[in-house]
Write a protein that holds these residues in place. Sequence first.
Motif, PDB file in Angstrom:
ATOM      1  N   GLU A  55       0.832  -1.204   0.000  1.00 55.72           N
ATOM      2  CA  GLU A  55       0.000   0.000   0.000  1.00 55.72           C
ATOM      3  C   GLU A  55       0.871   1.260   0.000  1.00 55.72           C
ATOM      4  O   GLU A  55       0.551   2.246  -0.666  1.00 55.72           O
TER       5      GLU A  55
ATOM      6  N   VAL B  50       2.561   1.616  -3.635  1.00 56.07           N
ATOM      7  CA  VAL B  50       1.717   2.149  -4.704  1.00 56.07           C
ATOM      8  C   VAL B  50       1.335   3.604  -4.434  1.00 56.07           C
ATOM      9  O   VAL B  50       1.172   4.393  -5.374  1.00 56.07           O
TER      10      VAL B  50
ATOM     11  N   ASP C  18       1.939   6.843  -6.845  1.00 56.72           N
ATOM     12  CA  ASP C  18       0.829   7.748  -7.134  1.00 56.72           C
ATOM     13  C   ASP C  18       1.247   9.192  -6.858  1.00 56.72           C
ATOM     14  O   ASP C  18       0.918  10.100  -7.630  1.00 56.72           O
TER      15      ASP C  18
ATOM     16  N   THR D 149       3.955   4.872 -14.291  1.00 54.11           N
ATOM     17  CA  THR D 149       4.763   4.115 -13.341  1.00 54.11           C
ATOM     18  C   THR D 149       4.725   2.632 -13.677  1.00 54.11           C
ATOM     19  O   THR D 149       3.883   2.159 -14.434  1.00 54.11           O
TER      20      THR D 149
ATOM     21  N   CYS E 164       6.920  -1.478 -12.678  1.00 51.23           N
ATOM     22  CA  CYS E 164       7.794  -2.272 -11.822  1.00 51.23           C
ATOM     23  C   CYS E 164       8.634  -3.200 -12.678  1.00 51.23           C
ATOM     24  O   CYS E 164       8.242  -3.594 -13.778  1.00 51.23           O
TER      25      CYS E 164
ATOM     26  N   ALA F  58       0.035  -5.472  -6.269  1.00 51.67           N
ATOM     27  CA  ALA F  58       0.180  -4.026  -6.444  1.00 51.67           C
ATOM     28  C   ALA F  58      -1.015  -3.438  -7.192  1.00 51.67           C
ATOM     29  O   ALA F  58      -1.512  -2.358  -6.847  1.00 51.67           O
TER      30      ALA F  58
ATOM     31  N   ALA G 270      -3.621  -0.650  -5.590  1.00 52.13           N
ATOM     32  CA  ALA G 270      -3.875   0.641  -6.231  1.00 52.13           C
ATOM     33  C   ALA G 270      -5.353   0.794  -6.579  1.00 52.13           C
ATOM     34  O   ALA G 270      -5.943   1.866  -6.377  1.00 52.13           O
TER      35      ALA G 270
ATOM     36  N   ARG H 138      -2.271   3.189 -11.131  1.00 45.33           N
ATOM     37  CA  ARG H 138      -1.685   1.856 -11.056  1.00 45.33           C
ATOM     38  C   ARG H 138      -0.496   1.731 -11.999  1.00 45.33           C
ATOM     39  O   ARG H 138      -0.274   2.586 -12.869  1.00 45.33           O
ATOM     40  N   PHE H 139       0.269   0.666 -11.833  1.00 42.56           N
ATOM     41  CA  PHE H 139       1.397   0.402 -12.723  1.00 42.56           C
ATOM     42  C   PHE H 139       0.882   0.182 -14.138  1.00 42.56           C
ATOM     43  O   PHE H 139      -0.069  -0.572 -14.357  1.00 42.56           O
TER      44      PHE H 139
END
Length: 315
Positions: free
Chosen positions: A132, A135, A139, A150, A152, A163, A167, A174-175
Amino acid sequence: MGRIGLGCATFGREIDEETSFRIMDQAFESGITLFDTAESYGGGHSREYRRQYLGVDDQREVSGEMHSSEKIIGKWLQSTGVRKEIVLLTKVFTNFTRAHVKEALGASLERLRTDWVDVFMYHKFDADTPVEEAVTAMDDAVKSGQVQATGCSNYSAVQLSSALEAAGSAGLNRFEVVQANYNLAAPGIALDLLPLCVRENIGVISYSPLGAGFLTGKYSPDRSEFPKGSRFDVVPGHADVYFTERNFRLVKLLAAMASRVGIPAVQLAMGWVFQNPAVTTVLVGARTVPHLDNALISQSMEFPPEWLAEMNSWA
């Protein structure tokens, strides 16, 4: 993102600034506009790695400078004035708390001599930071205006799912991009991570299409015989990933196929990666201009279905 990206981990590590500039010039002229770097890419970092994990204190890099990749890219961007035409990606290595991510982003922007990066990533999963918090930190980066998207790197499918769920539950950005090792000798992400990214509409940037040079056939099982200045010589931990009986057998099969079809092994290996439609972009860690040429040829060459079926059968 284009289908080929320039991996810049070698800058200041295996190749000097002048050569790095030449590689970036050629990449840009060839239409390659995604440049991938990280705060941990530097000649000084690989030397510290050997000191810490191998107990060896020597210098095998072209420089001992920390963060040399970001610094060299920053100089190039400033000298060329093409920042707006480059998709710039960098990463924070560890400690994904909101305070540290903000600090790391600011330091990377300073070294890169830019006000923003197009993609900011976590370099690897950090079990010490609650998902948490991680993410939320990313953000924050997007909302600051310093990051466009973004992602990973080196996350498992389970870690990425966690993840994305965190998010989504919190209503956060989110990614949008993941980065992962993917090649003939390390095809594992095709089982779970790639299908997850397809379902979630997440871009995939694969790296090491030649297995950090392993698939070129220049390595023997004897770890004392790494070619000087090679990727395995500078970062010996690569051998732990690739040195298996199965993979050395695969290299022989690849060489035999290359001889039979009249296509260099490096182009066949890279071409195999390009055949996977779930891979958005393939990073090429070029140390010479011909390395870029091989990637461009591999992307565009005809790749008959029977080649793909044969290479897939080697798994």
